[in-house]
Design a protein around this motif. Structure first.
Motif, PDB file in Angstrom:
ATOM      1  N   ASP A 147     -58.511 -48.072   8.959  1.00 38.02           N
ATOM      2  CA  ASP A 147     -59.764 -47.484   9.409  1.00 38.02           C
ATOM      3  C   ASP A 147     -59.504 -45.995   9.626  1.00 38.02           C
ATOM      4  OD1 ASP A 147     -61.181 -49.901   9.432  1.00 38.02           O
ATOM      5  OD2 ASP A 147     -60.453 -50.391  11.454  1.00 38.02           O
ATOM      6  N   LEU A 148     -60.502 -45.280  10.112  1.00 34.04           N
ATOM      7  CA  LEU A 148     -60.286 -43.894  10.494  1.00 34.04           C
ATOM      8  C   LEU A 148     -59.403 -43.897  11.740  1.00 34.04           C
ATOM      9  CD1 LEU A 148     -63.831 -42.300  10.129  1.00 34.04           C
ATOM     10  CD2 LEU A 148     -62.039 -42.564   8.421  1.00 34.04           C
ATOM     11  N   VAL A 149     -58.262 -43.254  11.654  1.00 31.79           N
ATOM     12  CA  VAL A 149     -57.330 -43.197  12.774  1.00 31.79           C
ATOM     13  C   VAL A 149     -57.474 -41.824  13.423  1.00 31.79           C
ATOM     14  CG1 VAL A 149     -54.907 -43.287  13.455  1.00 31.79           C
ATOM     15  CG2 VAL A 149     -55.730 -44.762  11.589  1.00 31.79           C
ATOM     16  N   PRO A 150     -57.954 -41.780  14.679  1.00 34.84           N
ATOM     17  CA  PRO A 150     -58.138 -40.479  15.337  1.00 34.84           C
ATOM     18  C   PRO A 150     -56.810 -39.733  15.484  1.00 34.84           C
ATOM     19  CG  PRO A 150     -59.226 -42.234  16.564  1.00 34.84           C
ATOM     20  CD  PRO A 150     -58.376 -42.894  15.518  1.00 34.84           C
ATOM     21  N   ILE A 151     -56.858 -38.422  15.300  1.00 32.26           N
ATOM     22  CA  ILE A 151     -55.698 -37.577  15.533  1.00 32.26           C
ATOM     23  C   ILE A 151     -56.114 -36.461  16.485  1.00 32.26           C
ATOM     24  CG2 ILE A 151     -54.504 -38.095  13.375  1.00 32.26           C
ATOM     25  CD1 ILE A 151     -55.644 -35.544  12.189  1.00 32.26           C
ATOM     26  N   GLU A 152     -55.142 -35.905  17.156  1.00 37.56           N
ATOM     27  CA  GLU A 152     -55.425 -34.874  18.152  1.00 37.56           C
ATOM     28  C   GLU A 152     -55.933 -33.611  17.474  1.00 37.56           C
ATOM     29  OE1 GLU A 152     -52.950 -32.510  21.562  1.00 37.56           O
ATOM     30  OE2 GLU A 152     -52.436 -34.600  21.148  1.00 37.56           O
ATOM     31  N   ALA A 153     -56.966 -33.023  18.026  1.00 36.42           N
ATOM     32  CA  ALA A 153     -57.496 -31.758  17.518  1.00 36.42           C
ATOM     33  C   ALA A 153     -56.456 -30.669  17.724  1.00 36.42           C
ATOM     34  CB  ALA A 153     -58.792 -31.406  18.237  1.00 36.42           C
ATOM     35  N   ASP A 154     -56.396 -29.730  16.768  1.00 39.09           N
ATOM     36  CA  ASP A 154     -55.448 -28.619  16.908  1.00 39.09           C
ATOM     37  C   ASP A 154     -56.146 -27.267  16.842  1.00 39.09           C
ATOM     38  OD1 ASP A 154     -56.082 -28.312  14.240  1.00 39.09           O
ATOM     39  OD2 ASP A 154     -54.046 -28.631  13.492  1.00 39.09           O
ATOM     40  N   GLY A 155     -57.480 -27.277  16.967  1.00 37.20           N
ATOM     41  CA  GLY A 155     -58.233 -26.032  16.957  1.00 37.20           C
ATOM     42  C   GLY A 155     -58.603 -25.533  15.574  1.00 37.20           C
ATOM     43  N   THR A 156     -58.251 -26.299  14.532  1.00 37.66           N
ATOM     44  CA  THR A 156     -58.584 -25.897  13.168  1.00 37.66           C
ATOM     45  C   THR A 156     -59.570 -26.889  12.567  1.00 37.66           C
ATOM     46  OG1 THR A 156     -56.806 -27.196  12.129  1.00 37.66           O
ATOM     47  CG2 THR A 156     -56.260 -24.950  12.847  1.00 37.66           C
ATOM     48  N   THR A 157     -60.167 -26.493  11.452  1.00 38.65           N
ATOM     49  CA  THR A 157     -60.977 -27.406  10.653  1.00 38.65           C
ATOM     50  C   THR A 157     -60.427 -27.386   9.228  1.00 38.65           C
ATOM     51  OG1 THR A 157     -62.569 -25.687  10.058  1.00 38.65           O
ATOM     52  CG2 THR A 157     -63.072 -27.017  12.020  1.00 38.65           C
ATOM     53  N   GLY A 158     -60.757 -28.419   8.473  1.00 40.48           N
ATOM     54  CA  GLY A 158     -60.329 -28.469   7.084  1.00 40.48           C
ATOM     55  C   GLY A 158     -59.966 -29.869   6.657  1.00 40.48           C
ATOM     56  N   THR A 159     -59.585 -29.974   5.408  1.00 45.05           N
ATOM     57  CA  THR A 159     -59.253 -31.254   4.796  1.00 45.05           C
ATOM     58  C   THR A 159     -57.874 -31.168   4.165  1.00 45.05           C
ATOM     59  OG1 THR A 159     -61.586 -31.604   4.279  1.00 45.05           O
ATOM     60  CG2 THR A 159     -60.006 -32.960   3.082  1.00 45.05           C
ATOM     61  N   THR A 160     -57.089 -32.219   4.345  1.00 42.89           N
ATOM     62  CA  THR A 160     -55.805 -32.342   3.662  1.00 42.89           C
ATOM     63  C   THR A 160     -55.818 -33.660   2.906  1.00 42.89           C
ATOM     64  OG1 THR A 160     -54.624 -31.074   5.339  1.00 42.89           O
ATOM     65  CG2 THR A 160     -53.297 -32.522   3.937  1.00 42.89           C
ATOM     66  N   VAL A 161     -55.483 -33.587   1.633  1.00 38.85           N
ATOM     67  CA  VAL A 161     -55.386 -34.776   0.786  1.00 38.85           C
ATOM     68  C   VAL A 161     -53.978 -34.798   0.209  1.00 38.85           C
ATOM     69  CG1 VAL A 161     -56.269 -35.970  -1.262  1.00 38.85           C
ATOM     70  CG2 VAL A 161     -57.846 -34.671   0.198  1.00 38.85           C
ATOM     71  N   GLN A 162     -53.212 -35.830   0.566  1.00 37.35           N
ATOM     72  CA  GLN A 162     -51.900 -36.027  -0.041  1.00 37.35           C
ATOM     73  C   GLN A 162     -51.983 -37.295  -0.880  1.00 37.35           C
ATOM     74  OE1 GLN A 162     -48.401 -36.329   2.477  1.00 37.35           O
ATOM     75  NE2 GLN A 162     -47.043 -36.202   0.709  1.00 37.35           N
ATOM     76  N   PHE A 163     -51.497 -37.205  -2.113  1.00 40.23           N
ATOM     77  CA  PHE A 163     -51.594 -38.350  -3.016  1.00 40.23           C
ATOM     78  C   PHE A 163     -50.389 -38.402  -3.939  1.00 40.23           C
ATOM     79  CE2 PHE A 163     -53.581 -34.746  -5.040  1.00 40.23           C
ATOM     80  CZ  PHE A 163     -53.258 -34.837  -6.389  1.00 40.23           C
ATOM     81  N   ARG A 164     -50.078 -39.636  -4.360  1.00 38.86           N
ATOM     82  CA  ARG A 164     -49.030 -39.829  -5.368  1.00 38.86           C
ATOM     83  C   ARG A 164     -49.689 -40.448  -6.585  1.00 38.86           C
ATOM     84  NH1 ARG A 164     -44.458 -43.070  -7.257  1.00 38.86           N
ATOM     85  NH2 ARG A 164     -42.771 -41.600  -7.653  1.00 38.86           N
ATOM     86  N   PRO A 165     -49.822 -39.640  -7.648  1.00 36.20           N
ATOM     87  CA  PRO A 165     -50.483 -40.147  -8.846  1.00 36.20           C
ATOM     88  C   PRO A 165     -49.779 -41.375  -9.412  1.00 36.20           C
ATOM     89  CG  PRO A 165     -50.220 -37.772  -8.955  1.00 36.20           C
ATOM     90  CD  PRO A 165     -49.412 -38.250  -7.782  1.00 36.20           C
ATOM     91  N   ALA A 166     -50.565 -42.240 -10.028  1.00 41.87           N
ATOM     92  CA  ALA A 166     -50.018 -43.433 -10.674  1.00 41.87           C
ATOM     93  C   ALA A 166     -49.067 -43.021 -11.792  1.00 41.87           C
ATOM     94  CB  ALA A 166     -51.159 -44.286 -11.234  1.00 41.87           C
ATOM     95  N   GLU A 167     -48.149 -43.913 -12.131  1.00 42.22           N
ATOM     96  CA  GLU A 167     -47.157 -43.634 -13.173  1.00 42.22           C
ATOM     97  C   GLU A 167     -47.819 -43.229 -14.485  1.00 42.22           C
ATOM     98  OE1 GLU A 167     -43.989 -42.861 -15.369  1.00 42.22           O
ATOM     99  OE2 GLU A 167     -43.906 -43.197 -13.205  1.00 42.22           O
ATOM    100  N   ALA A 168     -48.913 -43.875 -14.847  1.00 42.87           N
ATOM    101  CA  ALA A 168     -49.594 -43.535 -16.110  1.00 42.87           C
ATOM    102  C   ALA A 168     -50.048 -42.085 -16.120  1.00 42.87           C
ATOM    103  CB  ALA A 168     -50.788 -44.459 -16.322  1.00 42.87           C
TER     104      ALA A 168
END
Length: 194
Positions: A147-168
């Motif tokens: 689910d959405l897991v709350p994290i502590e605010a750090d005074g910033t806004t933005g989006t981080t996307v980390q991904f590992r592409p499939a082997e193909a």
């Protein structure tokens, strides 16, 4: 800008499966195209806000992290008081996916939306920082496993996307940093840890 995703469709399995069946169509050239799909959202934020920053990290394990300083992914509170985020990772971007006039990304291929990245990745972690709350969520093979897991605010806004592409997708070729182009509104830093 109009509606970008159907909020009623929290996971569009048929859409994601369609992408997964055709990696060469939806990620032409491989990982570089997936990075451009993520960066396109940071470019939109930068254009709407008179500029912005984005960092891209290419990790030794083949994963990629893209972070921006935009407003973060939109959220709403439903009738039960639960936070619901815009389903950008698991539903079609109504503006681009299947649109005959979809704009091209810097690689010359059409923009389809960030759901392509989720569908063509072994795993993806979406971290969101907004003025009204911060959270993270993990996906495996395009499906949310937390689910959405709350994290502590750090005074910033933005989006981080980390991904590992499939082997193909990784097998289609390596990312060449000098081939990734950006809009004039977005300042981009690339960290190559491969």
């Amino acid at each position: 800008m109009g509606q970008t995703h159907d909020w009623a469709s929290q996971v569009d399995v048929e859409h994601l499966e369609r992408i997964r069946r055709a990696p060469a169509l939806f990620a032409p050239g491989g990982v570089g195209h997936l990075i451009l799909e993520v960066v396109a959202y940071a470019e939109e934020e930068a254009a709407a806000n008179g500029g912005g920053r984005c960092s891209i990290t290419l990790h030794a394990d083949g994963s990629v992290t893209v972070s921006d300083n935009g407003r973060g992914t939109a959220t709403v509170v439903d009738r039960q008081g639960q936070v619901v985020k815009k389903p950008v990772m698991v539903s079609r971007d109504l503006r681009f996916f299947d649109a005959p006039d979809a704009p091209c990304l810097a690689d010359g291929h059409p923009r389809r939306g960030i759901s392509v990245v989720a569908a063509l990745s072994e795993w993806l972690v979406h971290t969101n920082r907004r003025d009204n709350g911060s959270w993270t969520q993990r996906y495996e093979h395009a499906l949310p496993i937390t689910d959405l897991v709350p994290i502590e605010a750090d005074g910033t806004t933005g989006t981080t996307v980390q991904f590992r592409p499939a082997e193909a997708v990784r097998a289609m070729g390596t990312v060449k940093v000098d081939e990734l182009l950006w809009s004039p509104q977005l300042s981009v830093e690339v960290n190559d840890l491969r």
